[in-house]
Design a protein around this motif. Structure first.
Motif, PDB file in Angstrom:
ATOM      1  N   ALA A  45      46.521  85.655  17.961  1.00  0.00           N
ATOM      2  CA  ALA A  45      46.497  85.126  16.595  1.00  0.00           C
ATOM      3  C   ALA A  45      45.071  84.680  16.306  1.00  0.00           C
ATOM      4  O   ALA A  45      44.384  84.146  17.175  1.00  0.00           O
ATOM      5  N   ALA A  46      44.610  84.936  15.085  1.00  0.00           N
ATOM      6  CA  ALA A  46      43.254  84.547  14.693  1.00  0.00           C
ATOM      7  C   ALA A  46      43.320  83.659  13.459  1.00  0.00           C
ATOM      8  O   ALA A  46      44.234  83.772  12.646  1.00  0.00           O
ATOM      9  N   THR A  47      42.346  82.775  13.338  1.00  0.00           N
ATOM     10  CA  THR A  47      42.259  81.907  12.167  1.00  0.00           C
ATOM     11  C   THR A  47      41.081  82.338  11.304  1.00  0.00           C
ATOM     12  O   THR A  47      40.194  83.072  11.759  1.00  0.00           O
ATOM     13  N   SER A  48      41.049  81.868  10.086  1.00  0.00           N
ATOM     14  CA  SER A  48      39.947  82.202   9.186  1.00  0.00           C
ATOM     15  C   SER A  48      38.632  81.592   9.663  1.00  0.00           C
ATOM     16  O   SER A  48      37.555  82.046   9.283  1.00  0.00           O
ATOM     17  N   ALA A  49      38.699  80.589  10.520  1.00  0.00           N
ATOM     18  CA  ALA A  49      37.497  79.953  11.061  1.00  0.00           C
ATOM     19  C   ALA A  49      36.894  80.747  12.220  1.00  0.00           C
ATOM     20  O   ALA A  49      35.868  80.367  12.757  1.00  0.00           O
ATOM     21  N   GLY A  50      37.544  81.833  12.633  1.00  0.00           N
ATOM     22  CA  GLY A  50      37.024  82.660  13.715  1.00  0.00           C
ATOM     23  C   GLY A  50      37.548  82.310  15.090  1.00  0.00           C
ATOM     24  O   GLY A  50      37.083  82.849  16.083  1.00  0.00           O
ATOM     25  N   THR A  51      38.514  81.418  15.157  1.00  0.00           N
ATOM     26  CA  THR A  51      39.121  81.057  16.436  1.00  0.00           C
ATOM     27  C   THR A  51      40.198  82.081  16.783  1.00  0.00           C
ATOM     28  O   THR A  51      40.964  82.503  15.927  1.00  0.00           O
ATOM     29  N   VAL A  52      40.245  82.471  18.049  1.00  0.00           N
ATOM     30  CA  VAL A  52      41.234  83.431  18.530  1.00  0.00           C
ATOM     31  C   VAL A  52      42.122  82.723  19.546  1.00  0.00           C
ATOM     32  O   VAL A  52      41.632  82.016  20.425  1.00  0.00           O
ATOM     33  N   HIS A  53      43.432  82.908  19.421  1.00  0.00           N
ATOM     34  CA  HIS A  53      44.404  82.296  20.325  1.00  0.00           C
ATOM     35  C   HIS A  53      45.166  83.413  21.038  1.00  0.00           C
ATOM     36  O   HIS A  53      45.559  84.398  20.411  1.00  0.00           O
ATOM     37  N   LEU A  54      45.388  83.245  22.332  1.00  0.00           N
ATOM     38  CA  LEU A  54      46.122  84.215  23.147  1.00  0.00           C
ATOM     39  C   LEU A  54      47.243  83.500  23.878  1.00  0.00           C
ATOM     40  O   LEU A  54      47.082  82.368  24.325  1.00  0.00           O
ATOM     41  N   ARG A  55      48.373  84.185  24.004  1.00  0.00           N
ATOM     42  CA  ARG A  55      49.480  83.639  24.797  1.00  0.00           C
ATOM     43  C   ARG A  55      50.264  84.791  25.407  1.00  0.00           C
ATOM     44  O   ARG A  55      50.189  85.933  24.956  1.00  0.00           O
ATOM     45  N   GLU A  56      51.027  84.463  26.421  1.00  0.00           N
ATOM     46  CA  GLU A  56      51.863  85.440  27.115  1.00  0.00           C
ATOM     47  C   GLU A  56      53.325  85.133  26.809  1.00  0.00           C
ATOM     48  O   GLU A  56      53.711  83.969  26.671  1.00  0.00           O
ATOM     49  N   SER A  57      54.143  86.158  26.744  1.00  0.00           N
ATOM     50  CA  SER A  57      55.545  85.958  26.388  1.00  0.00           C
ATOM     51  C   SER A  57      56.295  85.116  27.417  1.00  0.00           C
ATOM     52  O   SER A  57      57.234  84.398  27.069  1.00  0.00           O
ATOM     53  N   ASP A  58      55.890  85.175  28.683  1.00  0.00           N
ATOM     54  CA  ASP A  58      56.574  84.405  29.723  1.00  0.00           C
ATOM     55  C   ASP A  58      56.361  82.899  29.578  1.00  0.00           C
ATOM     56  O   ASP A  58      57.198  82.116  29.995  1.00  0.00           O
ATOM     57  N   GLU A  59      55.215  82.484  29.019  1.00  0.00           N
ATOM     58  CA  GLU A  59      54.906  81.065  28.835  1.00  0.00           C
ATOM     59  C   GLU A  59      54.284  80.850  27.452  1.00  0.00           C
ATOM     60  O   GLU A  59      53.077  80.618  27.334  1.00  0.00           O
ATOM     61  N   PRO A  60      55.088  80.933  26.402  1.00  0.00           N
ATOM     62  CA  PRO A  60      54.550  80.872  25.038  1.00  0.00           C
ATOM     63  C   PRO A  60      53.919  79.540  24.654  1.00  0.00           C
ATOM     64  O   PRO A  60      53.169  79.474  23.681  1.00  0.00           O
TER      65      PRO A  60
ATOM     66  N   LEU B 138      45.626  80.080  25.180  1.00  0.00           N
ATOM     67  CA  LEU B 138      44.196  80.140  25.457  1.00  0.00           C
ATOM     68  C   LEU B 138      43.482  80.261  24.115  1.00  0.00           C
ATOM     69  O   LEU B 138      43.830  81.114  23.301  1.00  0.00           O
ATOM     70  N   THR B 139      42.501  79.407  23.880  1.00  0.00           N
ATOM     71  CA  THR B 139      41.766  79.412  22.619  1.00  0.00           C
ATOM     72  C   THR B 139      40.307  79.709  22.882  1.00  0.00           C
ATOM     73  O   THR B 139      39.693  79.130  23.775  1.00  0.00           O
ATOM     74  N   THR B 140      39.738  80.630  22.094  1.00  0.00           N
ATOM     75  CA  THR B 140      38.342  81.022  22.245  1.00  0.00           C
ATOM     76  C   THR B 140      37.820  81.478  20.886  1.00  0.00           C
ATOM     77  O   THR B 140      38.520  81.370  19.883  1.00  0.00           O
ATOM     78  N   ASP B 141      36.601  82.012  20.865  1.00  0.00           N
ATOM     79  CA  ASP B 141      36.104  82.603  19.629  1.00  0.00           C
ATOM     80  C   ASP B 141      35.946  84.105  19.845  1.00  0.00           C
ATOM     81  O   ASP B 141      36.037  84.607  20.961  1.00  0.00           O
ATOM     82  N   LEU B 142      35.714  84.824  18.766  1.00  0.00           N
ATOM     83  CA  LEU B 142      35.697  86.280  18.822  1.00  0.00           C
ATOM     84  C   LEU B 142      34.592  86.810  19.739  1.00  0.00           C
ATOM     85  O   LEU B 142      34.808  87.751  20.503  1.00  0.00           O
ATOM     86  N   ASN B 143      33.412  86.219  19.693  1.00  0.00           N
ATOM     87  CA  ASN B 143      32.318  86.699  20.536  1.00  0.00           C
ATOM     88  C   ASN B 143      32.628  86.540  22.013  1.00  0.00           C
ATOM     89  O   ASN B 143      32.331  87.426  22.825  1.00  0.00           O
ATOM     90  N   ARG B 144      33.213  85.439  22.398  1.00  0.00           N
ATOM     91  CA  ARG B 144      33.560  85.228  23.823  1.00  0.00           C
ATOM     92  C   ARG B 144      34.689  86.158  24.249  1.00  0.00           C
ATOM     93  O   ARG B 144      34.697  86.658  25.376  1.00  0.00           O
TER      94      ARG B 144
END
Length: 64
Positions: A22-37, A41-47
């Motif tokens: 999932a991404a936000t308009s501020a450029g933050t990217v969030h990742l999750r796995e279905s086994d542990e929703p 993990l939160t990062t930015d697009l460049n990283r």
């Protein structure tokens, strides 16, 4: 945290081990796995790009 719109990765299998992003308009990217929703993990697009690039790059051969 804003309400996130999660999308399943196209590389995820149908039933298990799904990765969602999932991404936000501020450029933050969030990742999750279905086994542990609840674990996100939160990062930015460049990283994230750097991580993916490093995972795709084959390791160098050891010096002999």
């Amino acid at each position: 945290m804003p309400k996130l719109t999660w999308q399943k990765s196209s590389y995820s299998a149908e039933a298990a081990n799904c990765v969602y992003v999932a991404a936000t308009s501020a450029g933050t990217v969030h990742l999750r796995e279905s086994d542990e929703p609840d674990v996100i993990l939160t990062t930015d697009l460049n990283r994230l790009r750097g991580l993916i690039r490093s995972l795709k790059t084959p390791p160098e051969a050891p010096c002999t």
